[in-house]
Design a protein around this motif. Structure first.
Motif, PDB file in Angstrom:
ATOM      1  N   SER A  13       0.470 -11.267 -11.009  1.00  0.00           N
ATOM      2  CA  SER A  13       0.027 -12.042 -12.167  1.00  0.00           C
ATOM      3  C   SER A  13      -0.878 -13.184 -11.722  1.00  0.00           C
ATOM      4  O   SER A  13      -1.917 -13.453 -12.344  1.00  0.00           O
ATOM      5  N   GLU A  14      -0.497 -13.857 -10.639  1.00  0.00           N
ATOM      6  CA  GLU A  14      -1.336 -14.932 -10.100  1.00  0.00           C
ATOM      7  C   GLU A  14      -2.678 -14.380  -9.627  1.00  0.00           C
ATOM      8  O   GLU A  14      -3.727 -15.024  -9.793  1.00  0.00           O
ATOM      9  N   ALA A  15      -2.675 -13.176  -9.028  1.00  0.00           N
ATOM     10  CA  ALA A  15      -3.924 -12.559  -8.566  1.00  0.00           C
ATOM     11  C   ALA A  15      -4.830 -12.227  -9.752  1.00  0.00           C
ATOM     12  O   ALA A  15      -6.057 -12.396  -9.676  1.00  0.00           O
ATOM     13  N   LEU A  16      -4.236 -11.792 -10.862  1.00  0.00           N
ATOM     14  CA  LEU A  16      -5.020 -11.512 -12.066  1.00  0.00           C
ATOM     15  C   LEU A  16      -5.652 -12.798 -12.596  1.00  0.00           C
ATOM     16  O   LEU A  16      -6.826 -12.815 -12.989  1.00  0.00           O
ATOM     17  N   VAL A  17      -4.895 -13.879 -12.607  1.00  0.00           N
ATOM     18  CA  VAL A  17      -5.428 -15.170 -13.062  1.00  0.00           C
ATOM     19  C   VAL A  17      -6.590 -15.605 -12.173  1.00  0.00           C
ATOM     20  O   VAL A  17      -7.628 -16.090 -12.663  1.00  0.00           O
ATOM     21  N   ALA A  18      -6.452 -15.429 -10.863  1.00  0.00           N
ATOM     22  CA  ALA A  18      -7.523 -15.807  -9.939  1.00  0.00           C
ATOM     23  C   ALA A  18      -8.770 -14.953 -10.169  1.00  0.00           C
ATOM     24  O   ALA A  18      -9.903 -15.457 -10.134  1.00  0.00           O
ATOM     25  N   THR A  19      -8.587 -13.675 -10.422  1.00  0.00           N
ATOM     26  CA  THR A  19      -9.724 -12.790 -10.708  1.00  0.00           C
ATOM     27  C   THR A  19     -10.420 -13.212 -11.999  1.00  0.00           C
ATOM     28  O   THR A  19     -11.653 -13.215 -12.090  1.00  0.00           O
ATOM     29  N   TYR A  20      -9.609 -13.585 -13.003  1.00  0.00           N
ATOM     30  CA  TYR A  20     -10.155 -14.055 -14.278  1.00  0.00           C
ATOM     31  C   TYR A  20     -10.960 -15.341 -14.077  1.00  0.00           C
ATOM     32  O   TYR A  20     -12.050 -15.511 -14.642  1.00  0.00           O
ATOM     33  N   ALA A  21     -10.435 -16.250 -13.246  1.00  0.00           N
ATOM     34  CA  ALA A  21     -11.115 -17.531 -13.002  1.00  0.00           C
ATOM     35  C   ALA A  21     -12.478 -17.322 -12.354  1.00  0.00           C
ATOM     36  O   ALA A  21     -13.418 -18.079 -12.596  1.00  0.00           O
ATOM     37  N   ALA A  22     -12.594 -16.283 -11.534  1.00  0.00           N
ATOM     38  CA  ALA A  22     -13.850 -16.012 -10.824  1.00  0.00           C
ATOM     39  C   ALA A  22     -14.793 -15.121 -11.621  1.00  0.00           C
ATOM     40  O   ALA A  22     -15.931 -14.884 -11.208  1.00  0.00           O
ATOM     41  N   SER A  23     -14.335 -14.634 -12.760  1.00  0.00           N
ATOM     42  CA  SER A  23     -15.137 -13.686 -13.539  1.00  0.00           C
ATOM     43  C   SER A  23     -15.972 -14.399 -14.598  1.00  0.00           C
ATOM     44  O   SER A  23     -15.505 -15.365 -15.220  1.00  0.00           O
ATOM     45  N   PRO A  24     -17.190 -13.934 -14.849  1.00  0.00           N
ATOM     46  CA  PRO A  24     -18.007 -14.523 -15.923  1.00  0.00           C
ATOM     47  C   PRO A  24     -17.708 -13.908 -17.291  1.00  0.00           C
ATOM     48  O   PRO A  24     -18.413 -14.165 -18.265  1.00  0.00           O
ATOM     49  N   ALA A  25     -16.663 -13.092 -17.367  1.00  0.00           N
ATOM     50  CA  ALA A  25     -16.366 -12.361 -18.601  1.00  0.00           C
ATOM     51  C   ALA A  25     -16.098 -13.292 -19.769  1.00  0.00           C
ATOM     52  O   ALA A  25     -15.503 -14.368 -19.607  1.00  0.00           O
ATOM     53  N   GLU A  26     -16.541 -12.881 -20.947  1.00  0.00           N
ATOM     54  CA  GLU A  26     -16.245 -13.624 -22.172  1.00  0.00           C
ATOM     55  C   GLU A  26     -14.785 -13.412 -22.566  1.00  0.00           C
ATOM     56  O   GLU A  26     -14.193 -12.368 -22.283  1.00  0.00           O
ATOM     57  N   ALA A  27     -14.222 -14.410 -23.211  1.00  0.00           N
ATOM     58  CA  ALA A  27     -12.847 -14.300 -23.692  1.00  0.00           C
ATOM     59  C   ALA A  27     -12.675 -15.166 -24.931  1.00  0.00           C
ATOM     60  O   ALA A  27     -13.429 -16.116 -25.163  1.00  0.00           O
ATOM     61  N   TRP A  28     -11.695 -14.812 -25.721  1.00  0.00           N
ATOM     62  CA  TRP A  28     -11.364 -15.561 -26.933  1.00  0.00           C
ATOM     63  C   TRP A  28      -9.847 -15.666 -27.017  1.00  0.00           C
ATOM     64  O   TRP A  28      -9.121 -14.707 -26.723  1.00  0.00           O
ATOM     65  N   ALA A  29      -9.332 -16.834 -27.400  1.00  0.00           N
ATOM     66  CA  ALA A  29      -7.891 -17.046 -27.550  1.00  0.00           C
ATOM     67  C   ALA A  29      -7.582 -17.519 -28.960  1.00  0.00           C
ATOM     68  O   ALA A  29      -8.346 -18.305 -29.545  1.00  0.00           O
ATOM     69  N   PHE A  30      -6.501 -17.052 -29.504  1.00  0.00           N
ATOM     70  CA  PHE A  30      -6.063 -17.407 -30.854  1.00  0.00           C
ATOM     71  C   PHE A  30      -5.494 -18.826 -30.850  1.00  0.00           C
ATOM     72  O   PHE A  30      -4.505 -19.109 -30.173  1.00  0.00           O
ATOM     73  N   LYS A  31      -6.148 -19.718 -31.571  1.00  0.00           N
ATOM     74  CA  LYS A  31      -5.727 -21.114 -31.709  1.00  0.00           C
ATOM     75  C   LYS A  31      -5.615 -21.824 -30.355  1.00  0.00           C
ATOM     76  O   LYS A  31      -4.732 -22.654 -30.147  1.00  0.00           O
ATOM     77  N   ALA A  32      -6.485 -21.482 -29.426  1.00  0.00           N
ATOM     78  CA  ALA A  32      -6.471 -22.117 -28.099  1.00  0.00           C
ATOM     79  C   ALA A  32      -7.826 -21.902 -27.444  1.00  0.00           C
ATOM     80  O   ALA A  32      -8.665 -21.132 -27.932  1.00  0.00           O
TER      81      ALA A  32
END
Length: 289
Positions: free
Chosen positions: A26-45
């Motif tokens: 899970s931590e590795a996924l978070v690190a990959t997300y942090a390094a990624s330029p991918a767009e994201a959207w969060a509900f009420k956050a």
């Protein structure tokens, strides 16, 4: 040749290692997300790295939380190949953890309480800062629930509250009688219901109905039909939904209402099989039409 059953200490050790792997991936996924330029959207956050980390590592009960309830972290992530691979590894770790838990629950139930007590202290840095917010007890279902993933690129996503869900369990008259006898049989309302139950044929099937908490559903519309011909899919999204997007762009999506509707939003089906009112209210038992 049959294998001897594993000693309980080994089962617990294997569960601890599976939990460690779940945290690590899970931590590795978070690190990959942090390094990624991918767009994201969060509900009420805000769809930040910390938001995703909170969502993925939300493994504890809040004070006063119903033991059957789980918290949701709704969001969309446009995932490249690296992110999709990291999600796959997390889901594999979750499946392994769930399988080991199920084995313990089925074959060594007393070990489950020990596991709940021991596992949080495997990662004290998580446990300590959450404990100050009243999150000291491990919520096993929130550990093993899978991260939702789309199988193929998506053209658009429509999010909506689903507030009419029910779980329906089919029971025999004998099974219902056992449940009624477990209540206070001296109470007048229980005696009345026992008499009503006795008036039914012993072979009549009955249904126990439990209303489910409102949840968010995502309707996915694929860019191209899948191999089986489907071009859309609906799924529940209690965790961020990862959408394969080689260019890192989110598909068209709507903004759902901030809260679920107060009343039923779906029309009642004309072919609904259960009667409108419960036959035995104390157990939410319904007769079939």
């Amino acid at each position: 040749m049959t294998l001897a059953p594993a000693p309980t200490y080994r089962l617990l050790a294997e569960l601890e290692l599976a939990f460690d792997k779940l945290i690590e991936r899970s931590e590795a996924l978070v690190a990959t997300y942090a390094a990624s330029p991918a767009e994201a959207w969060a509900f009420k956050a805000e769809a930040s790295t910390e938001w995703l980390r909170r969502a993925l590592l939300d493994f504890w009960y809040a004070d006063g939380q119903d033991g059957r309830a789980t918290r949701s972290h709704v969001g969309l992530v446009a995932a490249d190949d690296a992110l999709m691979a990291a999600v796959s590894k997390v889901n594999a770790a979750k499946a392994d953890f769930a399988a080991r838990l199920a084995h313990i629950r089925d074959h060594h139930p007393p070990l489950l309480a020990e596991a709940k007590a021991v596992l949080p202290f495997r990662h004290p840095e998580l446990h300590d800062h959450l404990r100050g917010s009243g999150l000291a007890r491990l919520h096993l279902k929130q550990c093993w629930r899978a991260i939702p993933v789309a199988e193929a690129p998506v053209a658009r996503v429509r999010l909506a509250w689903y507030a009419s869900g029910r779980s329906i369990k089919r029971l025999s008259v004998r099974e219902v009688e056992k449940k009624l006898l477990a209540l206070d049989t001296d109470a007048p309302h229980v005696r009345i219901q026992l008499r009503k139950l006795a008036a039914l044929p012993s072979a009549e099937p009955l249904a126990q109905v439990q209303s489910q908490a409102p949840l968010m559903r995502a309707n996915l519309f694929y860019c191209e039909p899948l191999e089986d011909g489907r071009n859309r899919r609906a799924m529940n999204v209690a965790l961020p939904l990862f959408l394969p997007a080689p260019r890192g762009r989110l598909p068209d999506h709507n903004l759902p209402p901030a809260a679920p509707p107060q009343s039923r939003t779906r029309a009642r089906r004309s072919d609904e099989k259960l009667e409108d009112t419960p036959y035995l209210p104390s157990l939410r038992i319904y007769r079939y039409r």
